[in-house]
Design a protein around this motif. Structure first.
Motif, mmCIF file in Angstrom:
data_model
loop_
_atom_site.group_PDB
_atom_site.id
_atom_site.type_symbol
_atom_site.label_atom_id
_atom_site.label_comp_id
_atom_site.label_asym_id
_atom_site.label_seq_id
_atom_site.Cartn_x
_atom_site.Cartn_y
_atom_site.Cartn_z
ATOM 1 N N MET A 1 0.705 -1.026 0.055
ATOM 2 C CA MET A 1 -0.022 -0.122 0.141
ATOM 3 C C MET A 1 0.941 1.302 -0.128
ATOM 4 S SD MET A 1 -3.322 0.524 2.239
ATOM 5 C CE MET A 1 -2.614 0.770 3.933
ATOM 6 N N MET A 2 1.849 1.394 0.794
ATOM 7 C CA MET A 2 2.879 2.464 0.768
ATOM 8 C C MET A 2 3.413 2.700 -0.478
ATOM 9 S SD MET A 2 4.652 2.355 4.502
ATOM 10 C CE MET A 2 5.224 0.778 4.357
ATOM 11 N N THR B 1 3.749 5.961 -5.517
ATOM 12 C CA THR B 1 4.108 5.884 -6.988
ATOM 13 C C THR B 1 3.130 5.896 -8.013
ATOM 14 O OG1 THR B 1 3.860 3.674 -7.012
ATOM 15 C CG2 THR B 1 6.078 4.207 -6.597
ATOM 16 N N GLN B 2 1.890 5.851 -7.460
ATOM 17 C CA GLN B 2 0.584 5.937 -8.176
ATOM 18 C C GLN B 2 -0.341 7.126 -8.069
ATOM 19 O OE1 GLN B 2 -1.708 2.358 -7.766
ATOM 20 N NE2 GLN B 2 0.160 1.200 -7.932
ATOM 21 N N GLU C 1 -8.998 3.260 -1.314
ATOM 22 C CA GLU C 1 -9.485 3.692 -2.500
ATOM 23 C C GLU C 1 -9.222 4.993 -2.841
ATOM 24 O OE1 GLU C 1 -13.547 2.814 -2.954
ATOM 25 O OE2 GLU C 1 -13.462 0.915 -1.660
ATOM 26 N N GLY C 2 -8.402 5.167 -3.863
ATOM 27 C CA GLY C 2 -7.883 6.594 -4.130
ATOM 28 C C GLY C 2 -7.254 7.517 -3.256
ATOM 29 N N GLY C 3 -6.454 6.666 -2.555
ATOM 30 C CA GLY C 3 -5.706 7.558 -1.601
ATOM 31 C C GLY C 3 -4.872 8.655 -2.113
ATOM 32 N N PRO D 1 11.783 5.542 -7.775
ATOM 33 C CA PRO D 1 10.216 5.665 -7.846
ATOM 34 C C PRO D 1 9.820 5.952 -6.432
ATOM 35 C CG PRO D 1 11.008 3.424 -8.060
ATOM 36 C CD PRO D 1 12.143 4.200 -8.012
ATOM 37 N N HIS D 2 10.647 5.648 -5.503
ATOM 38 C CA HIS D 2 10.321 5.943 -3.893
ATOM 39 C C HIS D 2 11.454 5.852 -3.203
ATOM 40 C CE1 HIS D 2 10.410 1.579 -3.505
ATOM 41 N NE2 HIS D 2 9.727 1.323 -4.400
#
Length: 165
Positions: A17-18, A23-24, A37-39, A48-49
């Motif tokens: 999740m992190m 990244t998204q 959902e859509g955090g 990338p992180h």
């Protein structure tokens, strides 16, 4: 306090999740323990992180490490480190990852002779560990100064190249 198996499962989901949050743009996650959902999270400067460190040496943690860690931190004797590292590598391959993409980290004790410090560092390098952490020695600042003066440059030259001390 949940049992160890559940804590490890929660850790694995939390890492997934992190990573999604970092990244998204519109992350979604639906796990057994967590749902997203859509955090939204501000994106980190590191791409990338930031590296995700996982520490441990139990069988289940080695699996999570192989699947998800950027850096694995553990401790033990060089032969034990090498054996556990092979297990992490196999879990990485099973997950479709290059095992060499996981940096291996371990501790180096300064509370031994400097010759033993050098031998220990060399054995850990031979076992594939490229990152060493050094705690404050019980002998204090003088021991740390001795380490820096007598061992640091030699350790920096050891393989794997690119030691991070």
């Amino acid at each position: 306090f949940p049992p160890a198996g559940e804590r490890i499962a929660r850790l694995e989901e939390a890492v997934q999740m992190m990573r999604a949050l970092m990244t998204q743009d519109d992350p979604h996650f639906d796990g057994a323990h967590y749902r997203l959902e859509g955090g939204y999270s501000p994106k980190p400067v590191q791409k990338p992180h930031p590296p995700i460190w996982i520490g441990g040496h139990g069988p289940k943690m080695l699996g999570v490490t192989g699947r998800l860690a950027d850096v694995w931190h553990t401790f033990g004797k060089p032969d034990d480190l090498k054996a556990r590292s092979a297990i992490v590598s196999q879990h990485a391959r099973d997950a479709g990852r290059d095992p060499s993409s996981i940096l291996r980290s371990t501790a180096l004790s300064l509370s031994q002779s400097m010759d033993d410090v050098l031998r220990d560092a060399a054995a850990k390098a031979e076992a594939g560990f490229g990152y060493l952490t050094v705690g404050w020695p019980s002998e204090g600042q003088a021991r740390l100064d001795e380490f820096v003066a007598t061992c640091m440059s030699e350790i920096a030259q050891m393989e794997p190249s690119g030691w991070t001390l």
